[in-house]
Design a protein around this motif. Structure first.
Motif, PDB file in Angstrom:
ATOM      1  N   VAL A 215      17.072  25.534   7.530  1.00 23.63           N
ATOM      2  CA  VAL A 215      16.269  25.221   8.718  1.00 23.63           C
ATOM      3  C   VAL A 215      16.727  23.908   9.343  1.00 23.63           C
ATOM      4  O   VAL A 215      16.808  23.790  10.577  1.00 23.63           O
ATOM      5  CB  VAL A 215      14.768  25.191   8.363  1.00 23.63           C
ATOM      6  N   LEU A 216      17.044  22.915   8.518  1.00 18.11           N
ATOM      7  CA  LEU A 216      17.527  21.641   9.066  1.00 18.11           C
ATOM      8  C   LEU A 216      18.861  21.818   9.792  1.00 18.11           C
ATOM      9  O   LEU A 216      19.097  21.186  10.831  1.00 18.11           O
ATOM     10  CB  LEU A 216      17.647  20.597   7.960  1.00 18.11           C
ATOM     11  N   ALA A 217      19.723  22.665   9.262  1.00 14.22           N
ATOM     12  CA  ALA A 217      20.998  22.940   9.938  1.00 14.22           C
ATOM     13  C   ALA A 217      20.748  23.627  11.279  1.00 14.22           C
ATOM     14  O   ALA A 217      21.381  23.287  12.290  1.00 14.22           O
ATOM     15  CB  ALA A 217      21.891  23.798   9.049  1.00 14.22           C
ATOM     16  N   ALA A 218      19.817  24.575  11.297  1.00 12.06           N
ATOM     17  CA  ALA A 218      19.487  25.250  12.554  1.00 12.06           C
ATOM     18  C   ALA A 218      18.870  24.269  13.542  1.00 12.06           C
ATOM     19  O   ALA A 218      19.182  24.316  14.743  1.00 12.06           O
ATOM     20  CB  ALA A 218      18.536  26.416  12.282  1.00 12.06           C
ATOM     21  N   MET A 219      18.010  23.379  13.055  1.00 11.95           N
ATOM     22  CA  MET A 219      17.413  22.371  13.928  1.00 11.95           C
ATOM     23  C   MET A 219      18.486  21.456  14.508  1.00 11.95           C
ATOM     24  O   MET A 219      18.432  21.083  15.684  1.00 11.95           O
ATOM     25  CB  MET A 219      16.372  21.553  13.161  1.00 11.95           C
TER      26      MET A 219
END
Length: 77
Positions: A62-66
């Motif tokens: 999720v952090l990578a997508a963010m």
């Protein structure tokens, strides 16, 4: 894109919140019923280790997508 970023932020918060809540409930249950956990072959916190790894994996994704969404938002400005 901002809505997607906010949704990802919300999902990340929910994921971490569920993990913290589960840790608290598991600890309370262990303190209330230590004999039930003594009968098991693994320590009482073993399921939390597994869930912690899954939570960390989801958080990284999720952090990578963010990061990608934020990069795209900044590029459009």
């Amino acid at each position: 894109m901002k809505k997607l970023y906010e949704t990802l932020r919300l999902f990340l918060g929910c994921d971490v919140g569920v993990f913290v809540g589960r840790c608290i409930v598991q600890y309370w249950d262990f303190k209330a019923h230590p004999d039930l956990y003594a009968m098991r072959s693994v320590p009482w916190y073993q399921p939390l280790k597994v869930q912690g790894l899954v939570t960390a994996g989801i958080a990284v994704i999720v952090l990578a997508a963010m990061w990608l969404v934020r990069k795209n938002i900044d590029k459009k400005r």
